[in-house]
Design an enzyme around this catalytic site. Structure first.
Site, PDB file in Angstrom:
ATOM      1  N   ASP A  14       0.942  -1.169   0.008  1.00 11.45           N
ATOM      2  CA  ASP A  14      -0.065  -0.027   0.142  1.00 11.45           C
ATOM      3  C   ASP A  14       0.762   1.257   0.129  1.00 11.45           C
ATOM      4  O   ASP A  14       2.138   1.027   0.114  1.00 11.45           O
ATOM      5  CB  ASP A  14      -0.944  -0.148   1.298  1.00 11.45           C
ATOM      6  CG  ASP A  14      -1.778   1.251   1.308  1.00 11.45           C
ATOM      7  OD1 ASP A  14      -2.146   1.469   0.333  1.00 11.45           O
ATOM      8  OD2 ASP A  14      -1.905   2.085   2.431  1.00 11.45           O
ATOM      9  N   TYR A  46      -0.547   8.416  -2.187  1.00 15.67           N
ATOM     10  CA  TYR A  46      -0.579   8.179  -3.787  1.00 15.67           C
ATOM     11  C   TYR A  46      -1.743   8.807  -4.278  1.00 15.67           C
ATOM     12  O   TYR A  46      -1.686   9.205  -5.539  1.00 15.67           O
ATOM     13  CB  TYR A  46      -0.970   6.966  -3.873  1.00 15.67           C
ATOM     14  CG  TYR A  46       0.407   5.731  -3.887  1.00 15.67           C
ATOM     15  CD1 TYR A  46       1.583   6.333  -3.609  1.00 15.67           C
ATOM     16  CD2 TYR A  46       0.174   4.369  -4.247  1.00 15.67           C
ATOM     17  CE1 TYR A  46       2.739   5.365  -3.340  1.00 15.67           C
ATOM     18  CE2 TYR A  46       1.391   3.647  -4.279  1.00 15.67           C
ATOM     19  CZ  TYR A  46       2.358   4.117  -3.767  1.00 15.67           C
ATOM     20  OH  TYR A  46       3.606   3.256  -4.016  1.00 15.67           O
ATOM     21  N   CYS A  77      -4.575  -1.080  -2.183  1.00 18.66           N
ATOM     22  CA  CYS A  77      -4.684   0.456  -2.354  1.00 18.66           C
ATOM     23  C   CYS A  77      -5.564   0.540  -3.555  1.00 18.66           C
ATOM     24  O   CYS A  77      -5.086   0.052  -4.510  1.00 18.66           O
ATOM     25  CB  CYS A  77      -3.289   0.869  -2.534  1.00 18.66           C
ATOM     26  SG  CYS A  77      -3.406   2.834  -2.892  1.00 18.66           S
ATOM     27  N   ASN A  78      -6.634   1.177  -3.323  1.00 16.53           N
ATOM     28  CA  ASN A  78      -7.544   1.527  -4.376  1.00 16.53           C
ATOM     29  C   ASN A  78      -6.846   2.508  -5.485  1.00 16.53           C
ATOM     30  O   ASN A  78      -7.136   2.167  -6.572  1.00 16.53           O
ATOM     31  CB  ASN A  78      -8.582   2.095  -3.829  1.00 16.53           C
ATOM     32  CG  ASN A  78      -9.482   1.534  -2.871  1.00 16.53           C
ATOM     33  OD1 ASN A  78      -9.305   1.292  -1.737  1.00 16.53           O
ATOM     34  ND2 ASN A  78     -10.759   0.829  -3.387  1.00 16.53           N
ATOM     35  N   CYS A 187     -10.681   3.672   0.077  1.00 15.42           N
ATOM     36  CA  CYS A 187      -9.613   3.840   0.371  1.00 15.42           C
ATOM     37  C   CYS A 187      -9.095   2.833   1.465  1.00 15.42           C
ATOM     38  O   CYS A 187      -9.959   2.666   2.579  1.00 15.42           O
ATOM     39  CB  CYS A 187      -9.099   5.272   0.731  1.00 15.42           C
ATOM     40  SG  CYS A 187      -7.257   5.349   1.431  1.00 15.42           S
TER      41      CYS A 187
END
Length: 259
Positions: A14, A46, A77-78, A187
Site C-alpha cells: 500500500d 498516492y 490500495c484503491n 481507500c
C-alpha cells in the site's frame, strides 16, 4: 506436506499503512500463509499523484516482491489498483495480482434505491476504472463522490480516534448527514477510521469497505493454482517500509494489531 511452491509468501503493499486492513482480512481466512507487507510511506500519499507516478512506484514494489519469491501480490490500495493493476497483470501474466475497488456493489445492494456516499482519494474518484464502476450501478442508486485526501494523513500519523480526526470527518460529512443510506470506504486507510465515521453518520447507515472481498479473491486464485498452504500452522508476517525511520515499522505492527 506443503511443497516449496506453496510455502512461498504473499506480498501485500500500500502507499502506507492503509493496506494493513486488507492484510488483516487475508490473515483471517488464510492464517497459515506467510506474508510480506510493504508500506510505501516515504512516497505517501498516492491519491494526489499522477497515474504514471503511481504506476512506477507500484512496479518498483512488485519488482522487490519478485526478488523475495512471492507467489501472489495484493495491491492493497484503491489508488494503486486504478493506476497500475491492469498494466502490471499484462507485464507479469503468470503472477496472480489482486487489486482493490470501492465496495460499491454491496453498498448498492444493501438497500433498494438508496443514496450511497463513496469516500476515496481524488485520484481513485477521477480514474476511468471508478467511472466504469459507477456506470454499472447508477441506475440502482444515487451515488455521490466524496474526496477525503486528508484522512490518509491522519491514519499515517496513527490518529484514528482523535478530536482532530473527528472534527475533519464532521466537516466533510455534515452536508450529507440524514440523506445517505450507505458509506463506501474507498481507500484501504479509511477502515481505521470506521468507528469514528459510524459515530458521525449514525448506526442506521451501512459502512462498508472492500478488504474482505480482496482476501476472498486472493484465496480463490491460489486455490485455482493449487498454491494454498495446507499445513496447520500460524503464518509469519514480515513488515517492510520505504521510510527509513524504524518507527514506521513499529507503527505498522501496532495498527495491524488494533481491534
Amino acid at each position: 506436506m506443503d511443497s516449496e511452491e506453496t510455502k512461498r509468501p504473499i506480498g501485500i503493499f500500500d502507499s502506507g499503512m492503509g493496506g494493513l486492513t486488507v492484510l488483516r482480512e487475508c490473515v483471517k481466512i488464510m492464517g497459515n500463509e506467510d506474508y510480506i507487507f510493504y508500506g510505501d510511506s516515504f512516497n505517501a500519499p498516492y491519491g494526489i499523484k499522477s497515474t504514471e507516478q503511481v504506476y512506477r512506484l507500484s512496479k518498483k514494489i512488485v519488482q522487490l516482491f519478485l526478488k523475495k519469491n512471492v507467489k501472489a501480490i495484493v495491491i492493497a490500495c484503491n489508488t494503486a489498483t486504478s493506476a497500475s493493476a491492469s498494466r502490471l497483470r499484462k507485464e507479469y501474466p503468470e503472477l496472480p495480482i489482486i487489486g482493490l475497488e470501492p465496495a460499491l456493489k454491496p453498498a448498492v445492494l444493501h438497500k433498494k434505491n438508496s443514496t450511497v456516499l463513496v469516500m476515496a482519494t481524488p485520484l481513485t474518484l477521477k480514474e476511468k476504472k471508478f467511472e466504469n464502476l459507477m456506470n454499472r450501478f447508477e441506475d440502482q442508486a444515487k451515488i455521490i463522490k466524496l474526496p477525503a485526501p486528508d484522512l490518509v494523513e491522519f491514519v499515517e500519523r496513527g490518529e484514528i480516534d482523535t478530536p482532530e480526526l473527528k472534527k475533519y470527518l464532521r466537516s466533510i460529512l455534515n452536508p450529507y448527514l440524514g440523506n445517505i443510506d450507505a458509506v463506501v470506504l474507498g481507500c484501504t486507510h479509511f477502515p481505521f477510521a470506521k468507528r469514528a465515521i459510524q459515530q458521525i453518520v449514525g448506526n442506521d447507515v451501512y459502512v462498508v469497505d472492500g478488504g474482505a472481498g480482496a482476501a476472498r479473491e486472493l484465496r480463490r486464485l491460489l486455490e485455482d493454482k493449487n498454491e494454498c498452504r495446507k499445513e496447520n500452522r500460524i503464518g509469519k508476517i514480515e513488515f517492510l517500509n520505504s521510510n527509513p525511520d524504524p518507527q514506521e515499522i513499529e507503527l505498522s505492527k501496532k495498527l495491524f494489531e488494533l481491534d
